[in-house]
Enzyme design. Structure first.
Site, short mmCIF file in Angstrom:
data_model
loop_
_atom_site.label_atom_id
_atom_site.label_comp_id
_atom_site.label_asym_id
_atom_site.label_seq_id
_atom_site.Cartn_x
_atom_site.Cartn_y
_atom_site.Cartn_z
N SER A 25 -3.74 5.96 -2.27
CA SER A 25 -3.98 4.53 -2.43
C SER A 25 -3.90 4.17 -3.90
CB SER A 25 -5.38 4.17 -1.90
OG SER A 25 -5.73 2.84 -2.21
N TYR A 33 -14.31 6.17 -1.48
CA TYR A 33 -12.91 5.99 -1.10
C TYR A 33 -11.95 6.28 -2.26
CZ TYR A 33 -8.75 3.83 0.93
OH TYR A 33 -7.47 3.61 1.40
#
Length: 264
Positions: free
Chosen positions: A138, A152
């Site tokens: 990401s 995350y």
């Protein structure tokens, strides 16, 4: 025909990658927890591209799942020529208020399972002189971590660094390794973690990319054997800013982002 295993293939970027690889002539092994969604995708791929898509359900939150999944693939007489570690989710309620079991599941699904599957499947790729591995990371992995969704970003940073290490080890073997680092993408990801309304209101439509676009960028980057790719010009600008800014300024930037979402 080469065969690629895709985790988290039931929707979003995983399903988009399945369609792209089928279009390019790959057979597929699709895995996720939702059998009905995988079966529907497998039928679509057969009708559209004529490629075989084998469905094997698995819950990668189980530490034994990677080995069991590979055993199930072997029992079917299939050889894995490619691996896409895509399965993932997030928790945005805050580190101190999230059930520790949810954090354990995040680490297992998004960090430990990709490591295990790569270790189980990459030796065969090296031996055969051909392989493709995409770790879906990401843009968050290039940015300072945010409060609320605390684990995350660090998990995605790990995937980026691990992909770089695997890329270095795989040089000259015929195995390509790429970390795919999308920014905001139109999938059900934000619906699942409950942040859809906030992120949709916080960012204009031009900042969002489609899962199909992300998948095609990832495919091309892996074929070109690029160790990392971030789709989208604006996402690359943000990545560069995060590297150039002093730590304090970068933390202030992502902190302002989190506060903006909280106010919506």
């Amino acid at each position: 025909m080469p065969t690629i295993l895709i985790t988290g293939a039931s929707a979003g970027i995983g399903a988009a990658l399945a369609r792209v690889y089928a279009e390019k002539g790959w057979d597929l092994i699709l895995t996720a927890r939702r059998e009905a969604a995988l079966t529907a995708l497998a039928e679509e791929i057969w009708k559209t591209h004529g490629q075989t898509a084998t469905v094997i359900t698995a819950d990668l939150a189980d530490p034994n799942a990677p080995a069991q999944l590979v055993a199930a693939i072997t029992e079917r007489g299939l050889t894995v020529d490619g691996l896409i570690n895509n399965a993932g989710f997030s928790r945005t309620d805050g580190f101190l208020t999230t059930d520790p079991a949810a954090h354990d599941a995040m680490l297992q699904v998004m960090l430990l399972a990709p490591v295990a599957l790569s270790r189980l499947l990459m030796p065969g790729m090296v031996q055969r002189g051909f392989g493709r591995i995409i770790n879906v990371a990401s843009l968050a992995g290039h940015m300072p971590a945010t409060g609320g969704d605390t684990l995350y970003g660090p998990i995605k940073s790990f995937l980026i660094k691990a992909s770089q290490g695997l890329w270095l080890e795989a040089r000259g073997t015929g195995v390509h390794v790429t970390a795919l680092c999308p920014g905001y993408t139109l999938t059900e990801f934000h619906d699942v973690n409950g942040s859809r309304e906030e992120v949709s209101a916080a960012y204009p439509a031009w900042m969002w990319q489609t899962a199909e676009h992300v998948a095609r960028v990832g495919y091309e980057a892996c074929e070109a054997n690029r160790p990392q790719v971030t789709p989208g010009a604006m996402n690359n600008v943000m990545k560069a800013l995060a590297k150039l800014l002093p730590n304090g300024a970068a933390l202030k930037m992502v902190g302002g982002h989190a506060e903006r979402l909280d106010r919506l």
